[in-house]
Write a protein that holds these residues in place. Structure first.
Motif, PDB file in Angstrom:
ATOM      1  N   TYR A  74       0.845  -1.207   0.000  1.00  0.00           N
ATOM      2  CA  TYR A  74       0.000   0.000   0.000  1.00  0.00           C
ATOM      3  C   TYR A  74       0.871   1.244   0.000  1.00  0.00           C
ATOM      4  CZ  TYR A  74      -3.154   3.679   1.433  1.00  0.00           C
ATOM      5  OH  TYR A  74      -3.850   4.867   1.490  1.00  0.00           O
ATOM      6  N   GLY A  78       0.254   2.276  -3.476  1.00  0.00           N
ATOM      7  CA  GLY A  78      -0.897   3.138  -3.270  1.00  0.00           C
ATOM      8  C   GLY A  78      -0.537   4.580  -2.998  1.00  0.00           C
ATOM      9  N   LYS A  84      -3.376   3.185  -7.380  1.00  0.00           N
ATOM     10  CA  LYS A  84      -4.799   3.020  -7.104  1.00  0.00           C
ATOM     11  C   LYS A  84      -5.686   3.818  -8.053  1.00  0.00           C
ATOM     12  CE  LYS A  84      -4.660   6.588  -3.500  1.00  0.00           C
ATOM     13  NZ  LYS A  84      -4.856   6.858  -2.062  1.00  0.00           N
ATOM     14  N   SER A  89     -10.972   5.560  -3.492  1.00  0.00           N
ATOM     15  CA  SER A  89     -10.063   5.534  -2.342  1.00  0.00           C
ATOM     16  C   SER A  89     -10.560   4.628  -1.231  1.00  0.00           C
ATOM     17  CB  SER A  89      -9.858   6.958  -1.807  1.00  0.00           C
ATOM     18  OG  SER A  89      -9.245   7.767  -2.794  1.00  0.00           O
ATOM     19  N   TYR A  92      -9.775   0.917  -2.272  1.00  0.00           N
ATOM     20  CA  TYR A  92      -8.439   0.443  -2.624  1.00  0.00           C
ATOM     21  C   TYR A  92      -7.812  -0.447  -1.556  1.00  0.00           C
ATOM     22  CZ  TYR A  92      -3.659   0.181  -4.245  1.00  0.00           C
ATOM     23  OH  TYR A  92      -2.436  -0.300  -4.656  1.00  0.00           O
ATOM     24  N   LEU A  96      -6.614  -4.135  -2.315  1.00  0.00           N
ATOM     25  CA  LEU A  96      -5.232  -4.570  -2.207  1.00  0.00           C
ATOM     26  C   LEU A  96      -5.085  -5.765  -1.270  1.00  0.00           C
ATOM     27  CD1 LEU A  96      -2.214  -4.094  -2.788  1.00  0.00           C
ATOM     28  CD2 LEU A  96      -2.186  -2.495  -0.848  1.00  0.00           C
TER      29      LEU A  96
END
Length: 293
Positions: A74, A78, A84, A89, A92, A96
């Motif tokens: 992440y 991310g 992402k 949001s 995500y 993940l």
């Protein structure tokens, strides 16, 4: 005709003797495996318990390891790389985490399969049992570990705002298909690894490439926009991506059917049937060779 005039092979056939360790027929092999089902389950549970027996946190690492992996990915993908994009949001993080957990299930099954025979030669040489029991038990061990991880996944999904819903039940056929696929793949790797132990050193690089090509950290459709359409199609129908997408569709409210490739359930069942059956037959054909030489 007296035995003295017959060849050794003819004498053996006459008295009903068979080659020690000879491969049984496929139907008989399946029957023997079913007879060892309690051993397969007990062996997988023992391996799961022993896996973290030397660690102070013990079985907590079963869920901590994939969760820490998800946190690292992440931060890198991310936050730093903005992988992402195209994914809301609030979706995500569960996107993940689901991808990491599901792909880790396949990844660990493959790595365990590579060492299933070569890492248990003492057992293989000392006892007579269908050797497929080993890769099957290792794949079952990884399934049990994934079920522990699912507790964390549920907490992550709920924390993101998705409440329990009926589609969560779809995880049962998803994981069933993936387990059959993983078991077939583990048996293929077990036969290859029994003759080539160095395969265990190569597979992490292969699996890492497979992970990056399967959309664990990003949406394949979004990232490959502007690229040849066939490339996105090929990556989306690869089995790792299929099982991850179905798991995300099942668990995450904001991950709609538009993210799935066409005929995705047929793909999931097809991959499971193809690799599961082919892997089993491929492993069985070398049954008498394991532990020798």
């Amino acid at each position: 005709m007296s035995d003295t005039t017959l060849s050794p092979a003819e004498v053996a056939a006459k008295h009903g003797l068979a080659v020690s360790g000879a491969r049984p027929g496929l139907a008989e092999y399946c029957r023997q495996l079913w007879g060892r089902r309690h051993f397969i389950l007990s062996f997988s549970q023992a391996k799961l318990t022993a896996q973290y027996s030397q660690a102070k946190l013990g079985q907590i690492w079963q869920v901590a390891t994939p969760l820490l992996n998800a946190l690292v990915y992440y931060f890198i993908f991310g936050v730093l790389m903005n992988a992402k994009r195209g994914i809301p949001s609030d979706v995500y993080i569960p996107f993940l985490v689901t991808g990491i957990f599901v792909f880790t299930f396949t990844q660990n099954s493959v790595m365990a399969g590579v060492r299933a025979i070569s890492g248990n030669l003492g057992l293989v040489r000392a006892l007579h049992f269908p050797r497929a029991s080993l890769p099957i038990s290792f794949a079952l061990q990884q399934l049990q570990q994934l079920l522990f991880s699912m507790i964390v996944l549920v907490l992550v999904v709920v924390a993101s705002g998705t409440m329990p819903m009926a589609s969560w039940l779809l995880m049962v056929p998803v994981l069933a298909c993936q387990f059959v696929f993983n078991t077939g793949l583990a048996m293929i790797m077990a036969r290859l690894g029994s003759k080539t132990p160095d395969l265990a050193q190569l597979m992490p690089f292969v699996l890492r490439t497979w992970m990056y090509a399967s959309g664990v950290m990003f949406s394949i459709k979004v990232v490959l926009q502007g690229k040849p359409h066939w490339l996105a199609q090929v990556l989306q129908v690869n089995p790792a991506a299929v099982y991850m997408d179905l798991a995300r569709y099942s668990m995450i409210d904001g991950y709609g059917a538009n993210n799935l490739p066409p005929h995705v359930w047929a793909l999931a069942a097809g991959w499971a049937l193809l690799v599961g059956v082919a892997g089993f037959v491929y492993f069985w054909k070398a049954e008498e060779q394991y532990g020798r030489g």
